[in-house]
Design a protein around this motif. Sequence first.
Motif, short mmCIF file in Angstrom:
data_model
loop_
_atom_site.label_atom_id
_atom_site.label_comp_id
_atom_site.label_asym_id
_atom_site.label_seq_id
_atom_site.Cartn_x
_atom_site.Cartn_y
_atom_site.Cartn_z
N ILE A 11 0.84 -1.20 0.00
CA ILE A 11 0.00 0.00 0.00
C ILE A 11 0.87 1.25 0.00
CG2 ILE A 11 -1.65 1.35 1.37
CD1 ILE A 11 -2.89 -1.35 2.23
N ALA A 12 1.90 1.27 0.83
CA ALA A 12 2.79 2.42 0.89
C ALA A 12 3.52 2.61 -0.43
CB ALA A 12 3.79 2.24 2.03
N GLN A 13 3.95 1.53 -1.05
CA GLN A 13 4.64 1.61 -2.33
C GLN A 13 3.70 2.12 -3.41
OE1 GLN A 13 6.24 -2.14 -3.57
NE2 GLN A 13 7.80 -1.20 -4.87
N THR A 14 2.47 1.66 -3.38
CA THR A 14 1.49 2.12 -4.36
C THR A 14 1.20 3.60 -4.19
OG1 THR A 14 0.50 -0.09 -4.34
CG2 THR A 14 -0.82 1.69 -5.29
N GLN A 19 1.76 9.19 -6.07
CA GLN A 19 2.23 10.56 -5.81
C GLN A 19 3.29 10.97 -6.83
OE1 GLN A 19 3.49 10.45 -1.76
NE2 GLN A 19 1.39 10.37 -0.95
N SER A 20 4.15 10.04 -7.22
CA SER A 20 5.19 10.39 -8.20
C SER A 20 4.59 10.62 -9.58
CB SER A 20 6.27 9.32 -8.25
OG SER A 20 5.74 8.14 -8.83
N VAL A 21 3.52 9.90 -9.92
CA VAL A 21 2.90 10.06 -11.22
C VAL A 21 2.06 11.33 -11.28
CG1 VAL A 21 1.20 9.06 -12.81
CG2 VAL A 21 2.92 7.60 -11.77
N THR A 22 1.28 11.57 -10.25
CA THR A 22 0.40 12.74 -10.26
C THR A 22 1.12 14.00 -9.83
OG1 THR A 22 -0.37 12.27 -8.02
CG2 THR A 22 -1.65 11.35 -9.84
N GLY A 23 2.19 13.91 -9.09
CA GLY A 23 2.94 15.07 -8.64
C GLY A 23 2.30 15.77 -7.46
N ARG A 24 1.39 15.12 -6.77
CA ARG A 24 0.76 15.75 -5.60
C ARG A 24 0.53 14.69 -4.54
NH1 ARG A 24 -4.84 14.66 -5.80
NH2 ARG A 24 -5.45 13.80 -7.79
N LYS A 25 0.26 15.13 -3.35
CA LYS A 25 -0.04 14.22 -2.23
C LYS A 25 -1.50 13.83 -2.29
CE LYS A 25 3.85 14.50 0.19
NZ LYS A 25 4.61 13.40 0.63
N GLU A 26 -1.78 12.62 -1.93
CA GLU A 26 -3.16 12.16 -1.88
C GLU A 26 -3.82 12.66 -0.61
OE1 GLU A 26 -5.12 10.36 -4.03
OE2 GLU A 26 -3.52 10.67 -5.45
N GLU A 27 -5.08 13.06 -0.73
CA GLU A 27 -5.82 13.54 0.43
C GLU A 27 -6.30 12.38 1.30
OE1 GLU A 27 -6.69 14.69 -2.74
OE2 GLU A 27 -5.56 16.55 -2.47
N GLN A 28 -6.30 11.18 0.77
CA GLN A 28 -6.86 10.05 1.50
C GLN A 28 -5.80 9.26 2.25
OE1 GLN A 28 -9.15 7.71 -1.18
NE2 GLN A 28 -10.52 9.36 -1.74
N VAL A 47 10.36 4.89 -11.41
CA VAL A 47 9.48 4.60 -12.53
C VAL A 47 9.92 5.47 -13.70
CG1 VAL A 47 7.11 4.67 -13.35
CG2 VAL A 47 7.59 4.05 -10.99
N VAL A 48 10.11 4.86 -14.83
CA VAL A 48 10.51 5.58 -16.03
C VAL A 48 9.31 5.61 -16.97
CG1 VAL A 48 12.09 5.61 -17.99
CG2 VAL A 48 12.86 4.77 -15.76
N VAL A 49 8.91 6.83 -17.38
CA VAL A 49 7.79 6.98 -18.28
C VAL A 49 8.33 7.10 -19.69
CG1 VAL A 49 5.81 8.40 -18.88
CG2 VAL A 49 6.47 8.12 -16.49
N ILE A 50 7.81 6.27 -20.58
CA ILE A 50 8.26 6.27 -21.97
C ILE A 50 7.13 6.83 -22.81
CG2 ILE A 50 9.01 4.85 -23.90
CD1 ILE A 50 10.07 2.86 -21.84
N GLU A 51 7.44 7.85 -23.59
CA GLU A 51 6.44 8.44 -24.46
C GLU A 51 6.71 8.01 -25.89
OE1 GLU A 51 6.12 12.64 -24.05
OE2 GLU A 51 6.24 12.55 -21.87
#
Length: 131
Positions: A11-14, A19-28, A47-51
């Motif tokens: 859960i913590a890893q998820t 947070q790294s993908v969205t760039g913000r902290k979750e409120e929940q 995590v490496v994002v490939i476009e």
Amino acid sequence: MKWIRERDALIAQTLAFVQSVTGRKEEQLPTEPAAVPPPLAVEVTPVVVIEEVREADQPPQAAPTPQPFQIPPPRGSGDFRSEVQARVANFRKHQERFEREREEFCQSTLAKVRDAIHNPPPRPPAGSSGH
């Protein structure tokens, strides 16, 4: 219990991934730290994002259009008629053969019965019953 720690670590890893993908902290996030024990030795992998990169001079190619299902042309009425006539003739041959075989079987069975009636097998003598 080991599975609870593994679940909490997952859960913590998820959450860290989200947070790294969205760039913000979750409120929940859990408000009480005692409700979820801290994960033990959690390994976070980057995590490496490939476009997808397309060349500007090539327009996107459309998918090929599917070909319609080819239906064979209807047969001519003469062809259909001759096929039906051939099937009827074949059926009649089979029926005639079955009737002929039935008649032969009936005649042979009646001949055996008549022979048994006119020529009965000899009876054993009355005194020799085998007792």
